[in-house]
Design an enzyme around this catalytic site. Structure first.
Site: not given
Ligand code: UFG
Length: 331
Positions: A15, A118, A142, A146
């Site tokens: 970003i 975040t 995390y 923040k």
């Molecule tokens: N997911 C899957 N399979 C995968 C990866 C993710 O099903 O292989 C799901 C996760 O369980 C979640 C969704 O997809 O339900 C989104 O997951 P991400 O890992 O893409 O993102 P997160 O929502 O966990 O977290 C992101 C950032 C954080 C931030 C957060 C705020 O990584 O830094 O968004 O919404 F804090």
């Protein structure tokens, strides 16, 4: 907007570098300050000055801040799951690192800061549409690190005359419009990125974590926001300082997409029907996280230009398709 000299910590990252490109396009001067622990030198445009260093290196930071009008602070540890198993670098970099940066800024008399925060500061919010007034109750180190940095920044604003804005990103995704730049993380954990890896046949399948959430299709819902829109929000925050506007702002599209919807969208955009495996929930995932960005709209005058998930996936796919080795590919 007044032409500024902006120091960007983490400006070689995903970003941060997108924001550096926009700052340069808009006629600002840019100093990138990055230790290249996760960022890429190739992501930094020639037109920006580049200093390789750690934000905790106060003498180097004070030198770098000479003549600077504002700091955009992206440099941070960002992986939620890793923060649970190994919180130490999160506290050192995200909290102590921010403290040392603030001290250096005060010493160098640089009083404008835009901070990368975040949605993780909210933990499991009590309502579907998250406003800035909701309780701040992070559920992982995390988010804690923040939020603590935000508190620190607020205290420095009160006591030392700093002007600061914290931008609370929801799910950053996509790539530079056209796909010339994008995310290049050694350890890939984000949903859109992993779907694209599966589409590129670099992963055997996409794993869905949990199908029994209280959501319409049983999978988690998130608010995916284009990286170019996040970059634009930083410039909006900078120009809002001129109007005396500062504070904390959510950045999202205000529209949720389930994991299944993201999978379908990636399959449609890429034309690859990659396999999907369903497994149990991943610990710590809130069911539903969608931003109300009304405050950013009203006070920063920021509105997403690329709200469609298809556009987000399209740009990310262009980057992944044309750069199989990320910044290790010829660009
Ligand atoms: N997911 C899957 N399979 C995968 C990866 C993710 O099903 O292989 C799901 C996760 O369980 C979640 C969704 O997809 O339900 C989104 O997951 P991400 O890992 O893409 O993102 P997160 O929502 O966990 O977290 C992101 C950032 C954080 C931030 C957060 C705020 O990584 O830094 O968004 O919404 F804090």
């Amino acid at each position: 907007m007044t032409r500024s000299r902006v120091l960007v910590t983490g400006g070689a990252g995903y970003i941060g570098s997108e924001t550096v490109r926009l700052l340069l396009e808009e006629g600002h001067e840019v100093v990138v300050f990055d230790d290249l622990s996760t960022g890429h030198r190739k992501a930094v445009p020639e037109a920006a000055s580049f200093i390789r260093g750690r934000i905790s290196d106060t003498p180097l930071m004070i030198e770098a801040l000479a003549g600077v009008d504002a700091v955009f602070h992206f440099a941070a540890n960002i992986e939620v799951a890793e923060s649970v198993t190994d919180p130490k670098p999160f506290w050192w970099n995200n909290f102590v690192g921010t403290l040392t940066l603030l001290d250096a800024m005060v010493k160098a008399e640089v009083f404008q800061l835009v901070f990368s925060s975040t949605a993780a500061v909210y933990g499991n919010p009590p309502s579907d549409l998250v406003t800035e007034k909701m309780p701040l109750q992070p559920v992982n180190p995390y988010g804690e690190s923040k939020l603590s940095a935000e508190t620190l920044i607020a205290d420095y604003c009160t006591a030392y005359g700093l002007c600061a804005t914290s931008l609370r990103y929801f799910n950053a995704a996509g790539a530079a419009v056209g796909g010339k730049h994008g995310a290049d993380h050694a350890h890939k954990t984000h949903l859109v990125t992993l779907c694209l890896e599966a589409a590129a046949r670099r992963l055997p399948c996409l794993t869905i974590f949990g199908t029994d959430y209280p959501t319409p299709d049983g999978t988690c819902v998130r608010d995916y926001i284009h990286v170019a829109d996040l970059a634009r929000a930083h410039l909006a925050a900078l120009s809002a300082f001129e109007r005396g506007v500062q504070g904390s702002f959510n950045l999202g599209n205000g529209k949720g997409h389930s994991v299944r919807e993201v999978v379908e969208c990636v399959q449609k955009v890429t034309g690859v029907d990659f396999p999907v495996k369903e497994v149990a929930r991943r610990p710590g995932d809130p069911a539903y996280l969608v931003a109300s960005s009304g405050k950013a709209l009203d006070l920063l005058g920021w509105k997403p230009c690329f709200p469609s998930l298809e556009q987000i996936v399209h740009d990310a796919w262009e980057w992944v398709r044309t750069h199989p080795k990320g910044y290790g590919s010829d660009i």
